[in-house]
Design an enzyme around this catalytic site. Structure first.
Site, PDB file in Angstrom:
ATOM      1  N   ARG A  94      -3.745  -9.724  -4.528  1.00  0.00           N
ATOM      2  CA  ARG A  94      -2.485  -9.257  -4.274  1.00  0.00           C
ATOM      3  C   ARG A  94      -2.792  -8.591  -2.721  1.00  0.00           C
ATOM      4  O   ARG A  94      -1.664  -8.781  -1.967  1.00  0.00           O
ATOM      5  CB  ARG A  94      -2.112  -8.357  -5.124  1.00  0.00           C
ATOM      6  CG  ARG A  94      -0.731  -7.843  -4.695  1.00  0.00           C
ATOM      7  CD  ARG A  94       0.048  -7.168  -5.825  1.00  0.00           C
ATOM      8  NE  ARG A  94      -0.372  -5.869  -6.037  1.00  0.00           N
ATOM      9  CZ  ARG A  94       0.216  -4.985  -6.839  1.00  0.00           C
ATOM     10  NH1 ARG A  94       1.123  -5.177  -7.756  1.00  0.00           N
ATOM     11  NH2 ARG A  94      -0.502  -3.683  -7.241  1.00  0.00           N
ATOM     12  N   LYS A 196       2.403  -4.872  -0.650  1.00  0.00           N
ATOM     13  CA  LYS A 196       2.461  -3.234  -0.667  1.00  0.00           C
ATOM     14  C   LYS A 196       2.100  -2.877   0.866  1.00  0.00           C
ATOM     15  O   LYS A 196       1.119  -2.626   1.204  1.00  0.00           O
ATOM     16  CB  LYS A 196       1.315  -3.237  -1.852  1.00  0.00           C
ATOM     17  CG  LYS A 196       1.650  -3.090  -3.245  1.00  0.00           C
ATOM     18  CD  LYS A 196       0.799  -2.483  -4.064  1.00  0.00           C
ATOM     19  CE  LYS A 196       0.944  -0.961  -4.217  1.00  0.00           C
ATOM     20  NZ  LYS A 196       1.887  -0.590  -5.104  1.00  0.00           N
ATOM     21  N   GLU A 232      13.897  -5.102  -9.210  1.00  0.00           N
ATOM     22  CA  GLU A 232      12.614  -4.311  -9.705  1.00  0.00           C
ATOM     23  C   GLU A 232      13.122  -2.998  -9.751  1.00  0.00           C
ATOM     24  O   GLU A 232      14.011  -2.443  -8.969  1.00  0.00           O
ATOM     25  CB  GLU A 232      11.467  -4.597  -9.173  1.00  0.00           C
ATOM     26  CG  GLU A 232      11.310  -4.139  -7.558  1.00  0.00           C
ATOM     27  CD  GLU A 232      10.036  -4.294  -7.205  1.00  0.00           C
ATOM     28  OE1 GLU A 232       9.102  -4.918  -7.791  1.00  0.00           O
ATOM     29  OE2 GLU A 232       9.574  -3.925  -5.753  1.00  0.00           O
TER      30      GLU A 232
END
Length: 257
Positions: A94, A196, A232
């Site tokens: 990720r 992120k 989310e």
């Protein structure tokens, strides 16, 4: 494989005495992992050193153009006193996706895992024993070129720090109140919602504060186009069980994997 040089602290910190009052990300362990990137040379000088501040020029790129990414993961102490990680390769992959979107050099998965494991091993005595507590691990990369101008940096720092932590929510593992945000948006197709990066979180603070003022623990974000589809919650993915079937948000580049 990284050749990690280890310099242990000569002034160890006092460890938390009451693990029921750890909080989240408040106290940090004795050491940190650091590695540098230089264009043309790649990632180099992997090391574990005593936890300490960075000295950065006021014109360092990350301050002005936010070229940085991070990850979040945990180490757990098991009943037989071993230390375990949970799928670190997924965090490593990720971070590579985040790096690609932010034009940051990727860290090989095996190097990322080796760095995390090495630091956790050095600071293994900091992994909490209490149920529900863990060692929170924060790997991050930031651009450290000096100079103003919007372009990808040629120098970066990869760092990992750790913090013994309790539950993220004050309520612990209990239901939390969620506020449905229908004015501000967190992400839209084509932007950085699947990464992120700090900018995503900075842009979410306003809605989070408004929710907190009304007694809610977190924000439930809607889609950035029609503002009617669930995406989310601020600190997690969300799922619904309807008539025995589990539903999650569609992956259209706006939800963090």
């Amino acid at each position: 494989m990284l050749d990690i040089k280890i310099t242990r602290t000569t002034c160890p910190k006092e460890k938390p005495q009451d693990e029921s009052k750890l909080g989240f990300g408040k106290k940090f362990t004795d050491h940190m992992f650091v590695m540098d990137y230089t264009e043309g040379e790649g990632w180099h000088d992997a090391r574990i050193v005593p936890y300490a501040p960075f000295q950065l020029d006021p014109a360092t790129v990350v301050f002005h153009y936010a070229q940085e990414i991070f990850e979040g993961m945990k180490a757990y102490r098991t009943a037989d006193d071993t230390i375990q990680l949970f799928r670190p390769e997924c965090n490593a992959k990720r971070m590579q996706d985040s790096a690609d979107r932010l034009c940051i050099p990727k860290i090989p998965v095996e190097d990322y895992i080796q760095a995390v494991e090495a630091l956790v091993d050095v600071d293994r005595d900091w992994v909490p024993h209490a149920d529900g507590a863990s060692l929170y691990i924060r790997p991050f990369v930031f651009a450290n070129d000096v100079g103003l101008g919007v372009h990808a940096s040629k120098h970066y720092i990869f760092c990992i720090i750790c913090a013994p932590s309790g539950a993220y929510y004050a309520e612990g593992i209990n239901p939390v109140r969620i506020y449905v945000e229908d004015e501000y948006i967190r992400a839209a197709p084509g932007l950085t919602g699947f990464t992120k990066c700090g900018g995503n979180y900075a842009a979410s603070i306003k809605a989070g504060e408004l929710a907190e003022e009304q007694g809610y623990a977190q924000v439930l974000w809607l889609d950035g186009v029609e503002k009617k589809y669930v995406e989310e919650v601020g600190s997690m993915n969300i799922m619904f069980k309807i008539d025995g079937k589990v539903y999650t948000a569609a992956t259209v580049g706006t939800v963090l994997p």
